[in-house]
Design a protein around this motif. Sequence first.
Motif, PDB file in Angstrom:
ATOM      1  N   THR A 108       1.435  -8.325  -7.443  1.00 24.48           N
ATOM      2  CA  THR A 108      -0.020  -8.405  -7.540  1.00 24.48           C
ATOM      3  C   THR A 108      -0.526  -9.233  -6.371  1.00 24.48           C
ATOM      4  O   THR A 108      -0.032 -10.346  -6.147  1.00 24.48           O
ATOM      5  CB  THR A 108      -0.460  -9.064  -8.853  1.00 24.48           C
ATOM      6  N   SER A 109      -1.492  -8.687  -5.627  1.00 28.78           N
ATOM      7  CA  SER A 109      -2.047  -9.393  -4.469  1.00 28.78           C
ATOM      8  C   SER A 109      -3.502  -9.767  -4.716  1.00 28.78           C
ATOM      9  O   SER A 109      -4.255  -9.020  -5.370  1.00 28.78           O
ATOM     10  CB  SER A 109      -1.961  -8.531  -3.208  1.00 28.78           C
ATOM     11  N   SER A 110      -3.887 -10.914  -4.166  1.00 28.43           N
ATOM     12  CA  SER A 110      -5.281 -11.365  -4.227  1.00 28.43           C
ATOM     13  C   SER A 110      -5.674 -11.861  -2.845  1.00 28.43           C
ATOM     14  O   SER A 110      -4.922 -12.607  -2.204  1.00 28.43           O
ATOM     15  CB  SER A 110      -5.446 -12.493  -5.247  1.00 28.43           C
ATOM     16  N   ALA A 111      -6.844 -11.448  -2.380  1.00 35.43           N
ATOM     17  CA  ALA A 111      -7.331 -11.836  -1.054  1.00 35.43           C
ATOM     18  C   ALA A 111      -8.325 -12.991  -1.161  1.00 35.43           C
ATOM     19  O   ALA A 111      -8.873 -13.269  -2.225  1.00 35.43           O
ATOM     20  CB  ALA A 111      -7.979 -10.648  -0.362  1.00 35.43           C
ATOM     21  N   ARG A 112      -8.510 -13.659  -0.038  1.00 34.53           N
ATOM     22  CA  ARG A 112      -9.464 -14.760   0.097  1.00 34.53           C
ATOM     23  C   ARG A 112      -9.180 -15.915  -0.869  1.00 34.53           C
ATOM     24  O   ARG A 112     -10.083 -16.519  -1.436  1.00 34.53           O
ATOM     25  CB  ARG A 112     -10.906 -14.254  -0.073  1.00 34.53           C
ATOM     26  N   ILE A 113      -7.893 -16.223  -1.024  1.00 30.45           N
ATOM     27  CA  ILE A 113      -7.492 -17.382  -1.823  1.00 30.45           C
ATOM     28  C   ILE A 113      -7.401 -18.596  -0.896  1.00 30.45           C
ATOM     29  O   ILE A 113      -6.689 -18.551   0.111  1.00 30.45           O
ATOM     30  CB  ILE A 113      -6.139 -17.131  -2.509  1.00 30.45           C
ATOM     31  N   PRO A 114      -8.120 -19.675  -1.191  1.00 27.05           N
ATOM     32  CA  PRO A 114      -8.081 -20.850  -0.309  1.00 27.05           C
ATOM     33  C   PRO A 114      -6.679 -21.467  -0.249  1.00 27.05           C
ATOM     34  O   PRO A 114      -6.027 -21.638  -1.280  1.00 27.05           O
ATOM     35  CB  PRO A 114      -9.077 -21.817  -0.957  1.00 27.05           C
ATOM     36  N   TYR A 136       5.435 -11.681  -6.681  1.00 22.66           N
ATOM     37  CA  TYR A 136       6.446 -10.627  -6.814  1.00 22.66           C
ATOM     38  C   TYR A 136       7.387 -10.926  -7.971  1.00 22.66           C
ATOM     39  O   TYR A 136       7.744 -12.087  -8.217  1.00 22.66           O
ATOM     40  CB  TYR A 136       7.305 -10.536  -5.546  1.00 22.66           C
ATOM     41  N   GLU A 137       7.812  -9.864  -8.634  1.00 27.23           N
ATOM     42  CA  GLU A 137       8.929  -9.930  -9.580  1.00 27.23           C
ATOM     43  C   GLU A 137       9.928  -8.863  -9.151  1.00 27.23           C
ATOM     44  O   GLU A 137       9.643  -7.664  -9.219  1.00 27.23           O
ATOM     45  CB  GLU A 137       8.464  -9.661 -11.012  1.00 27.23           C
ATOM     46  N   PHE A 138      11.093  -9.291  -8.668  1.00 32.01           N
ATOM     47  CA  PHE A 138      12.111  -8.371  -8.161  1.00 32.01           C
ATOM     48  C   PHE A 138      13.093  -8.025  -9.279  1.00 32.01           C
ATOM     49  O   PHE A 138      13.541  -8.911 -10.020  1.00 32.01           O
ATOM     50  CB  PHE A 138      12.859  -8.997  -6.979  1.00 32.01           C
ATOM     51  N   LEU A 139      13.424  -6.731  -9.365  1.00 32.22           N
ATOM     52  CA  LEU A 139      14.258  -6.228 -10.450  1.00 32.22           C
ATOM     53  C   LEU A 139      15.494  -5.518  -9.915  1.00 32.22           C
ATOM     54  O   LEU A 139      15.465  -4.925  -8.829  1.00 32.22           O
ATOM     55  CB  LEU A 139      13.462  -5.242 -11.312  1.00 32.22           C
ATOM     56  N   LEU A 147      11.925 -14.195  -8.352  1.00 33.57           N
ATOM     57  CA  LEU A 147      10.477 -14.240  -8.247  1.00 33.57           C
ATOM     58  C   LEU A 147      10.109 -14.732  -6.858  1.00 33.57           C
ATOM     59  O   LEU A 147      10.892 -15.424  -6.210  1.00 33.57           O
ATOM     60  CB  LEU A 147       9.876 -15.184  -9.289  1.00 33.57           C
ATOM     61  N   ALA A 148       8.919 -14.364  -6.407  1.00 28.73           N
ATOM     62  CA  ALA A 148       8.454 -14.875  -5.115  1.00 28.73           C
ATOM     63  C   ALA A 148       6.934 -14.937  -5.120  1.00 28.73           C
ATOM     64  O   ALA A 148       6.271 -14.106  -5.751  1.00 28.73           O
ATOM     65  CB  ALA A 148       8.938 -13.989  -3.970  1.00 28.73           C
ATOM     66  N   LYS A 149       6.407 -15.928  -4.439  1.00 27.92           N
ATOM     67  CA  LYS A 149       4.969 -16.035  -4.189  1.00 27.92           C
ATOM     68  C   LYS A 149       4.789 -16.195  -2.693  1.00 27.92           C
ATOM     69  O   LYS A 149       5.353 -17.110  -2.087  1.00 27.92           O
ATOM     70  CB  LYS A 149       4.355 -17.216  -4.942  1.00 27.92           C
ATOM     71  N   SER A 150       4.016 -15.284  -2.092  1.00 30.57           N
ATOM     72  CA  SER A 150       3.844 -15.235  -0.640  1.00 30.57           C
ATOM     73  C   SER A 150       2.401 -15.534  -0.255  1.00 30.57           C
ATOM     74  O   SER A 150       1.463 -15.110  -0.943  1.00 30.57           O
ATOM     75  CB  SER A 150       4.242 -13.841  -0.123  1.00 30.57           C
ATOM     76  N   LEU A 163      -3.449  -5.662   5.380  1.00 25.33           N
ATOM     77  CA  LEU A 163      -4.021  -6.823   4.701  1.00 25.33           C
ATOM     78  C   LEU A 163      -3.324  -7.097   3.376  1.00 25.33           C
ATOM     79  O   LEU A 163      -2.937  -8.226   3.085  1.00 25.33           O
ATOM     80  CB  LEU A 163      -5.518  -6.617   4.467  1.00 25.33           C
ATOM     81  N   LEU A 164      -3.145  -6.053   2.559  1.00 25.33           N
ATOM     82  CA  LEU A 164      -2.470  -6.204   1.278  1.00 25.33           C
ATOM     83  C   LEU A 164      -1.025  -5.730   1.438  1.00 25.33           C
ATOM     84  O   LEU A 164      -0.793  -4.554   1.744  1.00 25.33           O
ATOM     85  CB  LEU A 164      -3.191  -5.410   0.192  1.00 25.33           C
ATOM     86  N   PRO A 165      -0.045  -6.605   1.257  1.00 26.09           N
ATOM     87  CA  PRO A 165       1.355  -6.301   1.600  1.00 26.09           C
ATOM     88  C   PRO A 165       1.933  -5.048   0.977  1.00 26.09           C
ATOM     89  O   PRO A 165       2.744  -4.367   1.595  1.00 26.09           O
ATOM     90  CB  PRO A 165       2.101  -7.553   1.118  1.00 26.09           C
ATOM     91  N   GLU A 166       1.554  -4.725  -0.244  1.00 27.06           N
ATOM     92  CA  GLU A 166       2.207  -3.610  -0.932  1.00 27.06           C
ATOM     93  C   GLU A 166       1.296  -2.399  -1.099  1.00 27.06           C
ATOM     94  O   GLU A 166       1.624  -1.476  -1.841  1.00 27.06           O
ATOM     95  CB  GLU A 166       2.704  -4.070  -2.308  1.00 27.06           C
ATOM     96  N   MET A 167       0.171  -2.375  -0.405  1.00 27.98           N
ATOM     97  CA  MET A 167      -0.766  -1.265  -0.545  1.00 27.98           C
ATOM     98  C   MET A 167      -1.100  -0.682   0.824  1.00 27.98           C
ATOM     99  O   MET A 167      -0.843  -1.292   1.857  1.00 27.98           O
ATOM    100  CB  MET A 167      -2.047  -1.734  -1.246  1.00 27.98           C
TER     101      MET A 167
END
Length: 254
Positions: A108-114, A136-139, A147-150, A163-167
């Motif tokens: 799940t990605s979110s943009a404009r996060i400070p 991310y949740e890797f399976l 798990l990862a947070k980028s 802009l959005l890594p997975e889209m």
Amino acid sequence: MPRDKSYLKVADELRARVQAGEWAIGDKLPSRARFAKEFGVGASVAQRAVEHLIVEGLLEGRSGSGTYVCKPRERRRMVRSRQSDRRGPSPFAANMKELDHEADWECTSSARIPATDAVAERLAIEPGDPCVVTDYEFLADGMPVQLAKSWEPMAITDGTPVLLPEMGPLGKIGVVERMRAIGVDISTGVEVVRPARATREQANLLGISVGDLVIAIERTYFDEEGRPVETADIIVPDIRWEIAYEIRVKRPEV
């Protein structure tokens, strides 16, 4: 007030007895009520101790039958390499394929996060600067592996197809190839590895217990000018995986 950890002492004792051969693989364990009486603890403590060992993979509960000793999960090796981008668009998928696992991931990605103060320091930007944050949740074979947070500075990717890594048309190809597509060449990655304990959220996602040992990897990618372009926190459950680093040695020119 500190949380009651008495169930961990019971779990440690039961684990030691299983490993000493008191019960063999396939044997049925005594009831939890008997363990509660034997250890002088409440029924809920004995219940949590057994559940802890079930999550750990040492025991298995069979509905309507009881609790049995099962074959311990094999602790696999996860190889991380400075050449990982040459193994394909997804180093994780390549690693899992080598271990005969089918890899997948959810994100799940979110943009404009400070940017927080800590993230800003890692990315050499100002606190509050907008970032794209991806969880991310890797399976592997449908089971959680890591798990990862980028975080990526929007100053680099805003207005681009990545802009959005997975889209988008360049989604799911990995940060190295995505950045390369917009003219940013990643040349270096730095990883700092630390032991940590699983938070409640991490434990729920990874199928382990709160407080279990995890491997925390702080990774940052830099472009050819030394500018940080992405940073991530990676969490791997220590009970299931060990981390190994591959080091390539350059052969001398003849």
